[in-house]
Design a protein around this motif. Sequence first.
Motif, PDB file in Angstrom:
ATOM      1  N   GLY A  42       6.204  -2.187 -10.054  1.00 41.84           N
ATOM      2  CA  GLY A  42       7.288  -3.024 -10.196  1.00 41.84           C
ATOM      3  C   GLY A  42       8.429  -2.500  -9.563  1.00 41.84           C
ATOM      4  N   ASP A  43       8.496  -1.397  -9.221  1.00 45.79           N
ATOM      5  CA  ASP A  43       9.666  -1.046  -8.199  1.00 45.79           C
ATOM      6  C   ASP A  43       9.818  -1.782  -7.133  1.00 45.79           C
ATOM      7  OD1 ASP A  43      10.376   1.025  -9.894  1.00 45.79           O
ATOM      8  OD2 ASP A  43       9.472   2.921  -8.788  1.00 45.79           O
ATOM      9  N   ARG A  44      11.107  -2.075  -6.631  1.00 46.41           N
ATOM     10  CA  ARG A  44      11.352  -2.629  -5.466  1.00 46.41           C
ATOM     11  C   ARG A  44      11.413  -1.774  -4.342  1.00 46.41           C
ATOM     12  NH1 ARG A  44      11.734  -7.543  -4.493  1.00 46.41           N
ATOM     13  NH2 ARG A  44      13.464  -7.549  -3.024  1.00 46.41           N
ATOM     14  N   VAL A  45      10.672  -1.992  -3.198  1.00 45.92           N
ATOM     15  CA  VAL A  45      10.474  -0.759  -2.197  1.00 45.92           C
ATOM     16  C   VAL A  45      10.560  -1.493  -0.695  1.00 45.92           C
ATOM     17  CG1 VAL A  45       8.934   0.662  -3.732  1.00 45.92           C
ATOM     18  CG2 VAL A  45       7.982  -0.956  -2.166  1.00 45.92           C
ATOM     19  N   ILE A  46      10.970  -0.678   0.106  1.00 48.28           N
ATOM     20  CA  ILE A  46      11.057  -1.137   1.550  1.00 48.28           C
ATOM     21  C   ILE A  46      10.355  -0.127   2.397  1.00 48.28           C
ATOM     22  CG2 ILE A  46      13.416  -0.061   1.831  1.00 48.28           C
ATOM     23  CD1 ILE A  46      14.184  -2.411   3.632  1.00 48.28           C
ATOM     24  N   PHE A  47       9.799  -0.650   3.325  1.00 48.29           N
ATOM     25  CA  PHE A  47       9.048   0.255   4.419  1.00 48.29           C
ATOM     26  C   PHE A  47       9.135  -0.649   5.957  1.00 48.29           C
ATOM     27  CE2 PHE A  47       5.805  -2.599   2.840  1.00 48.29           C
ATOM     28  CZ  PHE A  47       5.182  -3.060   3.895  1.00 48.29           C
ATOM     29  N   GLU A  48       8.967   0.280   6.852  1.00 49.10           N
ATOM     30  CA  GLU A  48       9.228  -0.439   8.311  1.00 49.10           C
ATOM     31  C   GLU A  48       8.128  -0.306   9.074  1.00 49.10           C
ATOM     32  OE1 GLU A  48      12.755   0.984  10.303  1.00 49.10           O
ATOM     33  OE2 GLU A  48      13.686   1.403   8.261  1.00 49.10           O
ATOM     34  N   PRO A  49       6.871  -1.498   9.064  1.00 50.45           N
ATOM     35  CA  PRO A  49       5.876  -1.480   9.929  1.00 50.45           C
ATOM     36  C   PRO A  49       6.103  -1.191  11.471  1.00 50.45           C
ATOM     37  CG  PRO A  49       6.073  -3.415   8.632  1.00 50.45           C
ATOM     38  CD  PRO A  49       7.321  -2.756   8.333  1.00 50.45           C
ATOM     39  N   GLY A  51       6.864  -1.990  15.136  1.00 46.15           N
ATOM     40  CA  GLY A  51       6.897  -3.053  15.851  1.00 46.15           C
ATOM     41  C   GLY A  51       7.343  -4.306  15.018  1.00 46.15           C
ATOM     42  N   ARG A  52       7.851  -4.077  13.895  1.00 43.47           N
ATOM     43  CA  ARG A  52       8.145  -5.386  12.806  1.00 43.47           C
ATOM     44  C   ARG A  52       9.351  -4.878  12.282  1.00 43.47           C
ATOM     45  NH1 ARG A  52       3.710  -8.364   9.944  1.00 43.47           N
ATOM     46  NH2 ARG A  52       2.134  -8.818  11.821  1.00 43.47           N
ATOM     47  N   ALA A  53       9.912  -6.018  11.755  1.00 41.96           N
ATOM     48  CA  ALA A  53      11.361  -5.787  10.611  1.00 41.96           C
ATOM     49  C   ALA A  53      10.978  -5.220   9.508  1.00 41.96           C
ATOM     50  CB  ALA A  53      11.866  -7.216  10.670  1.00 41.96           C
ATOM     51  N   PRO A  54      11.771  -4.561   8.961  1.00 42.67           N
ATOM     52  CA  PRO A  54      11.552  -3.745   7.493  1.00 42.67           C
ATOM     53  C   PRO A  54      10.959  -5.082   6.579  1.00 42.67           C
ATOM     54  CG  PRO A  54      13.695  -3.446   8.425  1.00 42.67           C
ATOM     55  CD  PRO A  54      13.167  -4.349   9.269  1.00 42.67           C
ATOM     56  N   VAL A  55      10.133  -4.405   5.860  1.00 43.66           N
ATOM     57  CA  VAL A  55       9.567  -5.395   4.893  1.00 43.66           C
ATOM     58  C   VAL A  55      10.211  -4.720   3.438  1.00 43.66           C
ATOM     59  CG1 VAL A  55       7.289  -5.936   3.816  1.00 43.66           C
ATOM     60  CG2 VAL A  55       7.564  -5.621   6.128  1.00 43.66           C
ATOM     61  N   VAL A  56      10.364  -5.856   2.758  1.00 40.71           N
ATOM     62  CA  VAL A  56      11.013  -5.481   1.237  1.00 40.71           C
ATOM     63  C   VAL A  56       9.853  -6.232   0.256  1.00 40.71           C
ATOM     64  CG1 VAL A  56      12.974  -5.969  -0.419  1.00 40.71           C
ATOM     65  CG2 VAL A  56      13.292  -5.462   2.209  1.00 40.71           C
ATOM     66  N   GLY A  57       9.543  -5.392  -0.583  1.00 39.59           N
ATOM     67  CA  GLY A  57       8.720  -6.113  -1.735  1.00 39.59           C
ATOM     68  C   GLY A  57       8.681  -5.144  -2.920  1.00 39.59           C
ATOM     69  N   VAL A  58       7.527  -5.627  -3.632  1.00 39.03           N
ATOM     70  CA  VAL A  58       7.358  -4.820  -5.021  1.00 39.03           C
ATOM     71  C   VAL A  58       6.064  -4.264  -5.129  1.00 39.03           C
ATOM     72  CG1 VAL A  58       7.057  -5.378  -7.715  1.00 39.03           C
ATOM     73  CG2 VAL A  58       8.813  -6.834  -6.569  1.00 39.03           C
ATOM     74  N   LEU A  59       6.107  -2.975  -5.528  1.00 35.46           N
ATOM     75  CA  LEU A  59       4.764  -2.120  -5.613  1.00 35.46           C
ATOM     76  C   LEU A  59       3.971  -2.769  -6.766  1.00 35.46           C
ATOM     77  CD1 LEU A  59       4.682   1.592  -5.152  1.00 35.46           C
ATOM     78  CD2 LEU A  59       3.404   0.531  -7.122  1.00 35.46           C
ATOM     79  N   THR A  60       2.825  -3.186  -6.570  1.00 34.94           N
ATOM     80  CA  THR A  60       2.064  -3.946  -7.526  1.00 34.94           C
ATOM     81  C   THR A  60       0.828  -2.793  -7.935  1.00 34.94           C
ATOM     82  OG1 THR A  60       0.557  -4.857  -5.670  1.00 34.94           O
ATOM     83  CG2 THR A  60       2.508  -6.212  -6.750  1.00 34.94           C
ATOM     84  N   ARG A  61       0.244  -1.858  -7.224  1.00 35.44           N
ATOM     85  CA  ARG A  61      -0.828  -1.216  -7.416  1.00 35.44           C
ATOM     86  C   ARG A  61      -0.882   0.224  -6.709  1.00 35.44           C
ATOM     87  NH1 ARG A  61      -7.068  -3.318  -6.335  1.00 35.44           N
ATOM     88  NH2 ARG A  61      -7.941  -1.567  -6.947  1.00 35.44           N
ATOM     89  N   TYR A  62      -1.539   1.134  -7.556  1.00 34.00           N
ATOM     90  CA  TYR A  62      -1.754   2.252  -7.003  1.00 34.00           C
ATOM     91  C   TYR A  62      -3.359   2.304  -6.602  1.00 34.00           C
ATOM     92  CZ  TYR A  62       2.307   4.489  -9.325  1.00 34.00           C
ATOM     93  OH  TYR A  62       3.610   4.807 -10.030  1.00 34.00           O
ATOM     94  N   ASN A  63      -3.599   2.699  -5.150  1.00 31.42           N
ATOM     95  CA  ASN A  63      -4.912   2.757  -4.763  1.00 31.42           C
ATOM     96  C   ASN A  63      -5.121   4.337  -4.754  1.00 31.42           C
ATOM     97  OD1 ASN A  63      -4.986  -0.012  -4.417  1.00 31.42           O
ATOM     98  ND2 ASN A  63      -3.740   0.427  -2.376  1.00 31.42           N
ATOM     99  N   LYS A  64      -6.223   4.660  -4.079  1.00 29.89           N
ATOM    100  CA  LYS A  64      -6.723   6.003  -3.795  1.00 29.89           C
ATOM    101  C   LYS A  64      -5.814   6.908  -2.918  1.00 29.89           C
ATOM    102  CE  LYS A  64     -10.852   8.553  -3.249  1.00 29.89           C
ATOM    103  NZ  LYS A  64     -12.326   8.482  -2.972  1.00 29.89           N
TER     104      LYS A  64
END
Length: 105
Positions: A42-49, A51-64
């Motif tokens: 549910g945390d709002r996070v940001i990351f930068e892929p 060659g792309r613009a920064p992506v803002v979104g919501v953490l929805t799941r933990y994977n391995k």
Amino acid sequence: MKIDIDQLTEDELVDLNNRIVARLRFLSHMRAHSEMLEFKIGDRVIFEPEGRAPVVGVLTRYNKKTVTVLSDSGQRWNVSPGFLRRACGSESEQQHANVVRFRRK
């Protein structure tokens, strides 16, 4: 503890290599896990892929080894937690961004 690898047989070297690889994998998983624990679902996070613009979104799941982020544009991303930062905004705004209020009957 020092190991003289010049004295080891081929089978012993293969066994030692397998143990080293397993230990390195374990350390990598532990590092990723501890980085994941810095964020909650549910945390709002940001990351930068790359060659792309920064992506803002919501953490929805933990994977391995990664976490799933649902971007504001609706895209789903699997991201290594080391690339995440908390998105800017007030703490209360972040806490209430994903809350849906229902009417009482």
